[in-house]
Structures are given as structure tokens and as C-alpha cells.
Design an enzyme around this catalytic site. Sequence first.
Site, PDB file in Angstrom:
ATOM      1  N   LEU A   8       0.121   8.730 -11.053  1.00 35.16           N
ATOM      2  CA  LEU A   8       0.343   9.570  -9.869  1.00 35.16           C
ATOM      3  C   LEU A   8       1.813   9.997  -9.820  1.00 35.16           C
ATOM      4  CD1 LEU A   8      -1.742   7.733  -7.139  1.00 35.16           C
ATOM      5  CD2 LEU A   8      -2.464   9.305  -8.941  1.00 35.16           C
ATOM      6  N   ARG A  15      12.180  10.664   0.759  1.00 33.98           N
ATOM      7  CA  ARG A  15      13.205   9.663   1.053  1.00 33.98           C
ATOM      8  C   ARG A  15      14.361   9.680   0.038  1.00 33.98           C
ATOM      9  NH1 ARG A  15       8.776   4.945   1.600  1.00 33.98           N
ATOM     10  NH2 ARG A  15       7.598   6.469   0.391  1.00 33.98           N
ATOM     11  N   ALA A 422      56.052  16.788 -44.285  1.00 33.48           N
ATOM     12  CA  ALA A 422      55.849  16.824 -42.831  1.00 33.48           C
ATOM     13  C   ALA A 422      56.141  18.207 -42.274  1.00 33.48           C
ATOM     14  CB  ALA A 422      56.744  15.787 -42.163  1.00 33.48           C
TER      15      ALA A 422
HETATM   16  C1  UD1 Z   1       1.994   3.219  -2.100  1.00 30.65           C
HETATM   17  C2  UD1 Z   1       0.788   2.443  -1.605  1.00 30.65           C
HETATM   18  C3  UD1 Z   1       1.250   1.118  -1.055  1.00 30.65           C
HETATM   19  C4  UD1 Z   1       2.002   0.349  -2.123  1.00 30.65           C
HETATM   20  C5  UD1 Z   1       3.121   1.186  -2.732  1.00 30.65           C
HETATM   21  C6  UD1 Z   1       3.637   0.474  -3.971  1.00 30.65           C
HETATM   22  C7  UD1 Z   1      -0.915   4.007  -0.799  1.00 30.65           C
HETATM   23  C8  UD1 Z   1      -1.506   4.655   0.389  1.00 30.65           C
HETATM   24  N1  UD1 Z   1       0.107   3.194  -0.554  1.00 30.65           N
HETATM   25  O1  UD1 Z   1       2.835   3.494  -0.987  1.00 30.65           O
HETATM   26  O2  UD1 Z   1       0.144   0.338  -0.604  1.00 30.65           O
HETATM   27  O3  UD1 Z   1       2.514  -0.848  -1.591  1.00 30.65           O
HETATM   28  O4  UD1 Z   1       2.653   2.467  -3.121  1.00 30.65           O
HETATM   29  O5  UD1 Z   1       4.728   1.136  -4.548  1.00 30.65           O
HETATM   30  O6  UD1 Z   1      -1.397   4.203  -1.890  1.00 30.65           O
HETATM   31  N2  UD1 Z   1       1.639  10.569  -4.915  1.00 30.65           N
HETATM   32  C9  UD1 Z   1       0.941  11.659  -5.361  1.00 30.65           C
HETATM   33  N3  UD1 Z   1       0.316  12.454  -4.452  1.00 30.65           N
HETATM   34  C10 UD1 Z   1       0.334  12.197  -3.126  1.00 30.65           C
HETATM   35  C11 UD1 Z   1       1.053  11.077  -2.663  1.00 30.65           C
HETATM   36  C12 UD1 Z   1       1.695  10.288  -3.588  1.00 30.65           C
HETATM   37  O7  UD1 Z   1       0.881  11.925  -6.560  1.00 30.65           O
HETATM   38  O8  UD1 Z   1      -0.284  12.968  -2.376  1.00 30.65           O
HETATM   39  C13 UD1 Z   1       2.326   9.726  -5.905  1.00 30.65           C
HETATM   40  C14 UD1 Z   1       3.822   9.721  -5.732  1.00 30.65           C
HETATM   41  O9  UD1 Z   1       4.423  10.707  -6.568  1.00 30.65           O
HETATM   42  C15 UD1 Z   1       4.221   8.325  -6.192  1.00 30.65           C
HETATM   43  C16 UD1 Z   1       2.979   7.490  -5.902  1.00 30.65           C
HETATM   44  O10 UD1 Z   1       1.914   8.400  -5.733  1.00 30.65           O
HETATM   45  O11 UD1 Z   1       4.485   8.288  -7.571  1.00 30.65           O
HETATM   46  C17 UD1 Z   1       3.141   6.626  -4.655  1.00 30.65           C
HETATM   47  O12 UD1 Z   1       3.377   7.448  -3.543  1.00 30.65           O
HETATM   48  P1  UD1 Z   1       4.339   6.995  -2.378  1.00 30.65           P
HETATM   49  O13 UD1 Z   1       4.345   8.059  -1.348  1.00 30.65           O
HETATM   50  O14 UD1 Z   1       5.629   6.547  -2.917  1.00 30.65           O
HETATM   51  O15 UD1 Z   1       3.523   5.758  -1.802  1.00 30.65           O
HETATM   52  P2  UD1 Z   1       4.112   4.495  -1.021  1.00 30.65           P
HETATM   53  O16 UD1 Z   1       4.392   4.889   0.370  1.00 30.65           O
HETATM   54  O17 UD1 Z   1       5.198   3.879  -1.794  1.00 30.65           O
HETATM   55 CA    CA Z   2       6.346   4.436  -3.611  1.00 29.21          CA
END
Ligand code: UD1
Ligand code: CA
Length: 454
Positions: A8, A15, A422
Site C-alpha cells: 500500500l 503528517r 618549477a
Molecule cells: C495503519 C493501520 C493501523 C496500524 C498502522 C501501522 C488501518 C486502518 N490502520 O494506520 O492499524 O497500526 O497502519 O503502521 O489500516 N494507504 C493507501 N491508501 C489509502 C490509505 C493509506 O495506499 O487510502 C497506504 C499509505 O500510503 C501507507 C499505508 O497505507 O503506506 C498506511 O496508511 P496510513 O494512513 O499511514 O495508516 P496508519 O494511520 O498508520
Molecule cells: Ca502509517
Amino acid sequence: MTLKVIILAAGKGTRMRSKIPKVLQPLAQKPLLQHVINTAQALQCDEIITVVGHGVEHVKASVEGQNLTFSLQEQQLGTGHAVMQADAHYSDQDTVLILYGDVPLTKVSTLNTLLGLVDEQHPLALLTVTLNDSNGYGRIVRNQNHIVQSIVEQKDANSEQLAIKEVNTGIIAVKGKQLKQWLSALDNNNAQSEYYLTDIIAMAVSDGFLIQTSQPESEIEVLGVNDKLQLQSLERQYQRLCAEALMQQGATVIDADRLDIRGDVTVVSDVTIDVNVVLEGKISLGENVTIGANCLLKNVEIAANSVIHPFSHLEGCKVGRYCTIGPYARLRPETHLADEVKIGNFVELKKANIAQGSKVNHLSYIGDTDMGKGVNIGAGTITCNYDGVNKHQTIIGDGVFIGSDTQLVAPVEVASGATIGAGSTITKNAPKNKLTLSRSKQITLQGWQKPSKQ
Ligand code: UD1
Ligand code: CA
């Protein structure tokens, strides 16, 4: 077993407060996502599907040419929604491993352990970790028998759930068949109005499955990066591990907290690395090599017993045995030094081949040059290799002595055994074993008077 890995990587990473998509933020100079891709490749899976969205062109361009499948998530509606975009790329029989583009340091062995927990009876296994500071992570909710019930995201958690220290790493191994079913049942009724991948846990439980969990050996493997503070903190922890790996190979690292490794470093026994050294790209250091304080080395091979004195900058070059370089030397790409070569302070070398025992000790520029053995280059010597349009070669034979402050206007050859006086500007080839110089005659003016103050 057919294994598909879904990474993903579509999120914006609000942030981070950066124009660069989060998954391209660098850890040890390599994008976070690239670390994850390398891990997936090491698993020997059948396909790596990367879900991209925010900054898609930028993300694709930075990881292209690695045989990846991309799925576009146009709107980032949550991690569950992201996995849905990869629907077409796995079948019911496949095992799907979900990795997060912002969790860069998971070990292959940890993932193999997790994958080992998945079978027909146990279609879902979850990698969890117990953290002192669980802030920001989804919490793992277990019942009184310690059986996983669900994951609650921090923003949706009550105060009792917030106190849970066991958290979701995000990494899940799941059978294709159930994954498809559960994803299609997701909704976004939560604090962030997102389709949470984590909601499939409760679905698996209500379907009567026992959720399998495993934990990594060390916390660093599952640390996610959401902001610049976490990025810096992970960088330092990762650097510590890299330094420890070098010490295990026999290197003496003067201060593990003042060494930065941004590539692949090979050392053998009794290498010493002083403080504030940065090693980039592919580096190989032979036995007894010493790297002084504040040196930067990139794509460099240094053979046994050579010493790099402080404040030197070496890139794309090979250094033989028993050489001494610096302090304050700059070796630019395609520089090859044979054994026992001495390069002193404020010397710049570029595309220079220097044979055994030659010395360029002070304040010189040697570029596009082939230099023989036992040559001595005086202070302030310059190879004028550039005519404003083209670069030209300088050839210096064995045993040549070049006097200080000489300009060698290339193309030019100084034949073996020659001495250059030199202060010469040499524009024509200088013959073997002869003294050549080009210098206006020294005169002393008779009757000259020092000016006096008016
Ligand atoms: C997520 C988990 C959380 C976990 C944490 C661990 C969910 C709902 N929550 O939270 O339980 O403890 O990771 O690091 O899964 N991304 C997408 N598409 C989206 C949203 C996110 O591709 O629509 C990808 C982001 O690029 C990222 C990853 O998913 O690489 C995680 O997304 P992020 O928003 O960081 O999730 P957390 O809030 O960290
Ligand atoms: Ca994350």
C-alpha cells in the site's frame, strides 16, 4: 502456494508536511517504498502489486523497472479501499501478503513465519507488536481467553482500548478467497470515514475463524513512518543496526552514533572508521583500512592497509594497497590508484590512473591523466584538461618529476624520467630523461626604487 504481495503506497502522508509523497521519503537515502519492495523481492513471491495514488507519476518513476504491477487508487479512501484496488491481481487460492509502503524494515524471516500460519482453516494471520508507546497505531483487542477479536484504530478507541500496548503492524497474510469477501463488506462508518482494512479482523472472527498472530524479533521491523520525527528516529535506529553489522564483520567503529551508512558496505577485519564518516552506495574496505574523521565515500573500493585521512571526499574510485589519501583530498569518479600512492591535502583527481608509488602531495588538480610509477608531482600542479569545449588527456611516464606550480596543457605527454622545471607551462611533449622548462628569465632591475607613501 502462490504468493501475491500487495504494497500500500497511495497515501499522501499529510503528517509529513512535504511535497514528496510519504513512501518516497528517504531512509538511509533510499525511498521507504524501495525498502519494502526489496523485502517483497526477497520473499520470492509471484507478483508484487503496488497500490499507488497520491503522487502516482513520481512514485512510479522512482521504482520503475523492477517488474512491479501497479494498481491505481484514485482517491485515498483508506487502507481497505486501497487493497480493493488490487482485486484483479489475485485469485481465491492465492495467499496475499499485505505490506505498507511506510513500514520499511520488516525482515523476510518475520514475514515467512507469518505466512506459515496461514492455511485453509486459518485464512488470516496478523503481525502484531507490543510497544511501550502505542500512540498512533491500531490496537489489538483480545478477549479474556487472549483470542483476537478486532482491531480498533486510535481515533475510534475508547480509553480502555487506548491503554492496550499490543498494536497492529498493518502486515497481514490472508487467503484470497476470504479477503475478497471481507473487503466487499467493508464500510466507512468510523472516525475517519475511511474503509479500514483492519475491519476485516472482526469479520474473520464473526465468520468463526481463529486469528493467528505472530510478532517480529524486534520492534524496529514494524515501525511505521508518518512524520519527520518518526523518520529521523527510525533513521538513527537503522543506522545503529548498520553500524552493528559492520562491527560484527570486524570493523572498529569509533562511535556507532556518528557513522552513516547509505548503501552496501563490505569490510574485513581491522578496518577502523572514525567519527562522522558517511558511506554511500557500494563500498568495500580491505583489511587494516583506516577511514579518518569526517570523510565521505561513495561507490569506492579501498584495498588493504590504505589510510584515508580526515575530511576527504572519494567517489567512484578504486584505491590500491598501502595508499595514503588526504587530509582534504577529493577523488572524483574513474580515478584508479595502484599500490603505495600518496595523495595529499587539497588535491583533486578526476579520471586519473596513477601507478605504483607515485605522489601528488599538495594543492593539485590531476584530471584525464595516465600517470606512471614513481612520479612526483610538485605542489600546485594543474593538468589543463579542458579547452573550453573538449577534454584532453595528459600522459606522464614512469619516474617523472614535475616541479611546483606547473601547468600541463593537454593533450600533452611528459615522457619517462623527464623533469619539468618549477613554474612551467608545458604545451608541447617533454622528452625522456631531460629537464624541460618554460619560464621567462629571471631579471633584477637596476635602479628600481620602492614606492614611497604620498
Ligand atoms: C495503519 C493501520 C493501523 C496500524 C498502522 C501501522 C488501518 C486502518 N490502520 O494506520 O492499524 O497500526 O497502519 O503502521 O489500516 N494507504 C493507501 N491508501 C489509502 C490509505 C493509506 O495506499 O487510502 C497506504 C499509505 O500510503 C501507507 C499505508 O497505507 O503506506 C498506511 O496508511 P496510513 O494512513 O499511514 O495508516 P496508519 O494511520 O498508520
Ligand atoms: Ca502509517
